[in-house]
Design an enzyme around this catalytic site. Structure first.
Site, short mmCIF file in Angstrom:
data_model
loop_
_atom_site.label_atom_id
_atom_site.label_comp_id
_atom_site.label_asym_id
_atom_site.label_seq_id
_atom_site.Cartn_x
_atom_site.Cartn_y
_atom_site.Cartn_z
CG LEU A 65 57.39 37.42 3.30
CD1 LEU A 65 57.79 37.52 1.83
CD2 LEU A 65 58.20 38.40 4.13
CB VAL A 91 50.45 34.44 1.70
CG1 VAL A 91 49.76 35.79 1.89
CG2 VAL A 91 51.20 34.40 0.37
CE LYS A 92 52.57 35.66 10.19
NZ LYS A 92 53.45 36.17 11.29
CB ILE A 93 45.61 35.24 5.61
CG1 ILE A 93 46.17 35.10 4.18
CG2 ILE A 93 44.24 35.90 5.59
CD1 ILE A 93 46.24 36.39 3.40
CG ASN A 118 51.85 31.50 9.06
OD1 ASN A 118 50.98 31.43 9.93
ND2 ASN A 118 53.14 31.59 9.35
#
Length: 240
Positions: A65, A91-93, A118
């Site tokens: 996400l 956690v997508k950064i 991620n």
């Protein structure tokens, strides 16, 4: 080649909860990713409600996400909230913010907290190296390289993805990911590169039954499609 022969892990890429549930039931998808653009396309109205429902429906597979903020202080706060939603959450950064400022300091900080990252929107090997170096040893992370967008520029993504795989393997717990899949053959390419994961949209997932299909049979089915569609149009080339 058949699907069961592939070593690469297939994740579904999308934000339609019903479609995600369907792919989850089929059993061959081993994780899910989403992003703000996909959420917009799917008509998601409330981020946290969507995220909680996704985790409830998919409790035992990795779920990535993404943060929405464009400044790093807010990104960090969002990352803390997202990570707390479930143990299976990554956690997508994005690799930079919209101003081109590097996210590496934030990624390093979040990884030190033990948050599974991620790192996304990556297109260069320099970015891959910086991200992998930023991950805290012993943590689980994903490096999402947009191979499809690389191909869109006319550059062969395969040599790049092979190198990405090597770099990621230098840090245990770090997985390489082929993002922005454009066609079914990209899954074969990712597999040949040794890439750990490929994210695939639902329209391409629907083509998986074609893997290994006899081409003569596919040719016949194509002609049958033309004939049936022609009949449905009611055209007459020769007249009555």
């Amino acid at each position: 080649m058949k699907f069961e022969d592939l070593k690469v892990t297939v994740y579904a890429d999308g934000a339609d909860i019903e479609a995600m549930k369907e792919e989850y039931k089929k059993g061959y998808v081993k994780g899910f990713t989403t992003n703000p653009t996909l959420m917009k396309k799917a008509g998601v109205k409330d981020y946290v409600t969507f995220a909680k429902e996704a985790i409830r429906e998919i409790p035992d597979l990795p779920l990535s996400l993404e943060v929405f903020a464009d400044d790093f202080d807010t990104m960090e706060k969002e990352a803390d909230v997202i990570a707390a939603l479930g143990d299976n959450v990554y956690v997508k950064i994005p690799i930079t913010n919209s101003k081109g400022e590097s996210s590496i300091p934030l990624i390093k900080k979040l990884s030190a907290k033990g948050i599974k990252i991620n790192a996304t929107a990556i297109l260069t090997l320099d970015q891959v190296r910086a991200v992998v170096d930023a991950f805290e040893p012993g943590t689980k992370n994903i490096v999402s390289v947009f191979a499809g967008r690389i191909l869109d520029t006319g550059v062969d993504a395969v040599p790049i993805m092979k190198e990405v795989t090597k770099i990621c393997k230098e840090k245990p717990g770090t997985l390489s990911l082929w993002a922005s899949c454009r066609e079914l053959y990209n899954i074969i390419q990712a597999d040949q590169c040794g890439t750990d994961i490929i994210t695939v949209t639902n329209n391409i997932l629907a083509k998986l039954p074609n893997l290994g299909k006899d081409l003569t049979q596919l040719s016949l089915e194509t002609v049958q499609m033309f004939v049936n569609d022609g009949k449905s149009l009611g055209f007459s080339i020769l007249g009555n």
